[in-house]
Enzyme design. Sequence first.
Site, PDB file in Angstrom:
ATOM      1  N   GLU A  36       0.625  -1.064   0.463  1.00 31.91           N
ATOM      2  CA  GLU A  36       0.077   0.178  -0.077  1.00 31.91           C
ATOM      3  C   GLU A  36       0.383   1.245  -0.424  1.00 31.91           C
ATOM      4  OE1 GLU A  36      -3.211   0.316  -0.236  1.00 31.91           O
ATOM      5  OE2 GLU A  36      -3.616  -1.442  -0.817  1.00 31.91           O
ATOM      6  N   CYS A 191     -11.809   3.015 -14.700  1.00 29.15           N
ATOM      7  CA  CYS A 191     -11.820   4.284 -14.640  1.00 29.15           C
ATOM      8  C   CYS A 191     -10.435   5.202 -14.564  1.00 29.15           C
ATOM      9  CB  CYS A 191     -12.741   4.769 -13.644  1.00 29.15           C
ATOM     10  SG  CYS A 191     -13.681   6.398 -13.090  1.00 29.15           S
ATOM     11  N   CYS A 198     -15.981   3.665 -20.892  1.00 29.94           N
ATOM     12  CA  CYS A 198     -16.913   4.142 -19.987  1.00 29.94           C
ATOM     13  C   CYS A 198     -17.942   2.568 -20.158  1.00 29.94           C
ATOM     14  CB  CYS A 198     -17.784   5.391 -20.205  1.00 29.94           C
ATOM     15  SG  CYS A 198     -15.931   6.500 -19.342  1.00 29.94           S
ATOM     16  N   CYS A 201     -17.217  -0.417 -18.329  1.00 32.71           N
ATOM     17  CA  CYS A 201     -17.103  -0.187 -17.240  1.00 32.71           C
ATOM     18  C   CYS A 201     -19.128  -0.336 -16.374  1.00 32.71           C
ATOM     19  CB  CYS A 201     -17.412   1.730 -16.547  1.00 32.71           C
ATOM     20  SG  CYS A 201     -17.244   1.515 -15.019  1.00 32.71           S
ATOM     21  N   CYS A 207     -23.526   5.737 -12.966  1.00 32.20           N
ATOM     22  CA  CYS A 207     -22.186   7.696 -13.042  1.00 32.20           C
ATOM     23  C   CYS A 207     -23.152   8.104 -13.369  1.00 32.20           C
ATOM     24  CB  CYS A 207     -21.373   6.688 -13.952  1.00 32.20           C
ATOM     25  SG  CYS A 207     -20.011   7.929 -13.700  1.00 32.20           S
TER      26      CYS A 207
END
Length: 354
Positions: A36, A191, A198, A201, A207
Amino acid sequence: MKDRFADRLLAWYDQHGRHNLPWHQDRNAYRVWVSEIMLQQTQVATVIPYFEAFMARFPDVHALARAPVDDVLSHWSGLGYYARARNLHKAAAQVDEEFNGEFPACQQQLESLIGIGRSTAAAIIAQAFGERATILDGNVKRVLARYHAVPGWPGQTSVLNQLWAHAETHTPNNRARDYTQAIMDLGAMVCTRSKPKCEACPLSAGCQAYANSETRLYPGSKPKKAKPEKATWILILEDAEGRILLERRPPSGIWGGLWSLPELDPGYGSEELQEACERELGITCSDPDLISGFRHTFSHYHLHIQPARLPVVHNTQVADTDRLRWLHRDQALALGLPAPIRTLLTEPEQTALL
Ligand code: SF4
């Protein structure tokens, strides 16, 4: 809306998400944490070889806590944002001392560790311990700002608070591990910052930015300020034995704590370098040889770097200390050096391209 958002995302993840990243193997809090921190500001493909080398050298939190900081920095060399590596090292010592070497499975306690904020703590809880926790890293901010058409720059508290509220609402009660990976993957793979895909997606039906053909408006950009321009001389002082003088940077500020080359004020003309070396370092040099200068951009300014190679004729004053060291080139390259300095020492002709 909550279930459909999470369900669609998880169904997409099952088919298209990344299931075999190195930190998914032998998954534990230490490996998730290191991944991370490396992934902040850095893409997965860049992180993978660094992560593997880091784990080979520091396989657990004790190994990291016990290692000299120079060793940690040298394994970070090239990843940039070195405060992340210094904080990693300090936090490892905290885990060792305050938590008996075990990462706490508690968000609040994780946030007490140096360099671990709310989203990173949540990622550790979800990814390592499999419990529900809400993340909001850069990828997730972008997805949610577009999905809900949240205007403004996410660095502003009011915008950030709205994004956190949306993130909390969408986080499901189960499959915590998969959901956090799914939303990070969607941001990184679909994204994307420019030209989001899109049509592919799973969230397109709900959205708002997509419905209004306004994906380019979200998330809002940071208000622009021109970055100041600074300059410096960088000196390659090489003695008769082929050793180079290195200087350790102060612990905070750019390249904090890394070994680098000595610098001189840009106010000196090239004809004044020898005199400046004599006066400021006590080193007598012969004529300088100027190498192509280059510009390096930091987060808050541009630095014009003008390197000069100076053969050392006589040195009576500068001996090895904690701040200054004479090292052969291969020894220098084994230390944590900033990437442009490393390039300068290995392929000086390439610095013109930096
Ligand atoms: S539809 Fe487009 S803008 Fe909206 S979340 Fe999906 S990829 Fe992003």
